[in-house]
Design a protein around this motif. Structure first.
Motif, PDB file in Angstrom:
ATOM      1  N   SER A 217      10.412  33.149  22.550  1.00 50.92           N
ATOM      2  CA  SER A 217      11.008  34.091  21.511  1.00 50.92           C
ATOM      3  C   SER A 217       9.924  35.292  21.363  1.00 50.92           C
ATOM      4  O   SER A 217       8.777  35.322  21.625  1.00 50.92           O
ATOM      5  N   HIS A 284      11.154  29.925  18.801  1.00 52.22           N
ATOM      6  CA  HIS A 284      11.655  30.673  17.871  1.00 52.22           C
ATOM      7  C   HIS A 284      10.576  31.088  16.850  1.00 52.22           C
ATOM      8  O   HIS A 284      11.005  31.308  15.538  1.00 52.22           O
ATOM      9  N   SER A 366      16.405  25.342  20.379  1.00 53.80           N
ATOM     10  CA  SER A 366      16.630  25.496  18.914  1.00 53.80           C
ATOM     11  C   SER A 366      15.970  26.629  18.190  1.00 53.80           C
ATOM     12  O   SER A 366      15.293  27.487  18.796  1.00 53.80           O
ATOM     13  N   GLY A 367      16.054  26.803  16.886  1.00 53.02           N
ATOM     14  CA  GLY A 367      15.627  27.884  16.096  1.00 53.02           C
ATOM     15  C   GLY A 367      15.932  27.836  14.489  1.00 53.02           C
ATOM     16  O   GLY A 367      16.662  26.806  14.101  1.00 53.02           O
ATOM     17  N   THR A 379      19.180  25.369  13.726  1.00 50.97           N
ATOM     18  CA  THR A 379      19.718  25.022  15.005  1.00 50.97           C
ATOM     19  C   THR A 379      19.106  23.892  15.406  1.00 50.97           C
ATOM     20  O   THR A 379      17.934  24.039  16.334  1.00 50.97           O
ATOM     21  N   ARG A 415      20.688  28.917  20.122  1.00 49.00           N
ATOM     22  CA  ARG A 415      20.150  29.511  18.756  1.00 49.00           C
ATOM     23  C   ARG A 415      21.551  30.050  18.297  1.00 49.00           C
ATOM     24  O   ARG A 415      22.287  30.774  18.787  1.00 49.00           O
TER      25      ARG A 415
END
Length: 483
Positions: A217, A284, A366-367, A379, A415
């Motif tokens: 990220s 993230h 994920s995030g 997420t 995401r």
């Protein structure tokens, strides 16, 4: 923990009065990018794109990517970054990072982008009041790759993370190379030795290469209270990134390129870091933009799973991916005093620790996104789950992706982002219909109802059909930790 073979997909829960409602964009595996409403109705589908991630801009524009370089020669190298309109027409494109001539494949310019990008006007790529990304001008920050050699890290070829700033015409006007700042990251001697031997070696190319940092990220800090109070580490132009293979989060000075603030790679060195605990394989990490609840704090999806370098140990005989944990955490951290100010962990999810902790767990991707009403959109990427929680940790919206990949048989989504309805003028504001959660204690599929009814008649909870007419029942116990 095992998972059921059959479970609902789509939107499984929606409480409109408690949500910040809008359209949500996500990647439907190989099919493309899907924009849906709060009830899961698909508003638009951009087929053939592979956003990592997909981002919706005002006017219904999508910033995304198309295609990947052959996995034999790369790790997640995106061919190009494109902005398309509602109908899929390309209105902006960047691919001129490097001219690539892989054996047996025609040479072409390639962006080699991966994981993230930001358009001028908005620091993080999701909605923040008064900070709209530009749609027909402005610069774009792009996270990309180049192959390098740096003997201070290892004698092996390295896959290095690169940040490019390109103007609207696609010319590179600024760049930053991760390997040049190795000595600012604070690795201990043991992890340095492990990195030297094995910089997360990937068997690509004839000689292989080390995906040593794996930044996933990259965003701008934007205006923030810390800089307003005189803390130069948090200049609005500075960038925050995180390297999942090194368990490190750090802020880069846009002016000098040097690291001005960091978290990790060692979480044992101070009382503050020990209180946070080991952040492992994270994704993230970003600063919550001004105008949103929690502004100035750092949000990070602390995946758990595996990550980091250390001396060899029983969980990691090579010392690579040395830290291990089988559950995830979402953390909101004050970057000045290094205190956790909000979190969503298995405990807040209502799971019994430690036996049930891995029910909230995504060991990769994920995030999360902070919403204007103070909720957080999370997420949980590996199982295709996106859900919205209140500050008090109540789940008020939940979605399970029904799209499974062909090459990787998972319904994972990298995401997801929520945008206001007005950013998409092509679609009318949809009806918002509440969705109550299923009562899983009483719901039965056809053929199982009889067994469930029989169990209720004799007053036993937690029954499931077993061998036709019988029922397998589990009695509740006061203390499940006792055997």
């Amino acid at each position: 923990m095992g998972h059921p073979t059959i479970y609902p997909t789509g939107v499984t829960l929606y409480k409109p009065e408690k949500c910040w409602s809008g359209f949500t964009i996500f990647q439907a595996n190989e099919m493309g990018a899907v924009l849906m409403d709060m009830n899961g109705r698909e508003i638009n589908v951009w087929k053939g794109v592979h956003g990592m991630p997909n981002k919706i801009f005002p006017g219904g524009y999508l910033l995304t990517g198309r295609g990947r370089r052959s996995g034999k020669y790369s790790v997640q190298d995106g061919l190009d970054l494109i902005q398309v309109d509602w109908d899929g027409n390309i209105v902006w494109k960047f691919d001129k990072n490097e001219y690539i001539e892989d054996p047996g494949i025609p040479g072409r310019w390639m962006a080699r982008y991966h994981h993230d990008f930001q358009r001028e006007g908005n620091p993080v790529g999701y909605y923040a009041p008064g900070m709209e990304p530009r749609i027909d001008s402005g610069n774009t920050l792009i996270l990309a790759h180049r192959n390098v050699r740096n003997k201070d890290i290892s004698d092996k070829l390295l896959l290095d993370d690169l940040i490019l700033e390109v103007d609207w015409e696609g010319d590179i006007v600024w760049e930053w190379s991760c390997n040049e700042h190795f000595h600012e990251m604070g690795f201990r001697e043991g992890p340095k030795n492990t990195l030297c031997r094995n910089p997360n070696y990937r068997p690509t190319l004839p000689e292989g290469m080390g995906d040593w940092m794996h930044i996933n990220s990259m965003s701008v800090l934007g205006p923030n209270k810390w800089y307003d109070a005189g803390d130069e580490r948090f200049h609005p132009d500075n960038l925050i990134v995180d390297g999942r293979e090194a368990n490190i989060i750090f802020i880069i000075s846009k002016k000098t390129g040097k690291i001005t603030w960091k978290l990790g790679p060692d979480y044992d060195s101070t009382p503050e870091l020990r209180a946070i605990g080991w952040i492992i394989g994270q994704h993230h990490a970003h600063m919550i933009p001004r105008g949103l609840p929690g502004e100035g704090h750092i949000l990070v999806f602390d995946n758990g799973g595996w990550g980091g370098y250390d001396v060899p140990n029983p969980g990691s005989p090579t010392g690579v991916k040395a830290a291990l944990r089988d559950h995830s955490r979402v953390l909101e951290i004050d970057p000045v005093n290094l205190k956790i100010v909000w979190q969503y962990t298995p405990r807040e999810a209502g799971f019994l620790e430690p036996m049930d902790s891995n029910r909230f767990y995504s060991p990769f991707i994920s995030g999360m996104q902070r919403l204007p009403n103070g909720n957080t959109l999370i997420t949980e990427g590996s199982d295709g789950r996106v859900f919205e929680v209140t500050p008090e940790h109540e789940i008020v919206w939940e979605f399970i992706s029904p799209y499974w990949g062909k090459h990787v048989p998972m319904n994972m989504t990298y995401r997801a982002y929520r945008v206001p309805y007005e950013w998409v003028p092509q679609a009318a504001k949809p009806a918002e219909t509440p969705i109550a959660p299923l009562d899983v204690s009483t719901f039965r599929v056809p053929g199982a109802a009889a067994a469930g009814e029989r169990a209720r008649e004799v007053g036993v909870e937690g029954c499931q059909p077993y061998e036709g007419s019988n029922a397998l029942c589990v009695a509740s116990v006061e203390d499940p930790t006792e055997e």
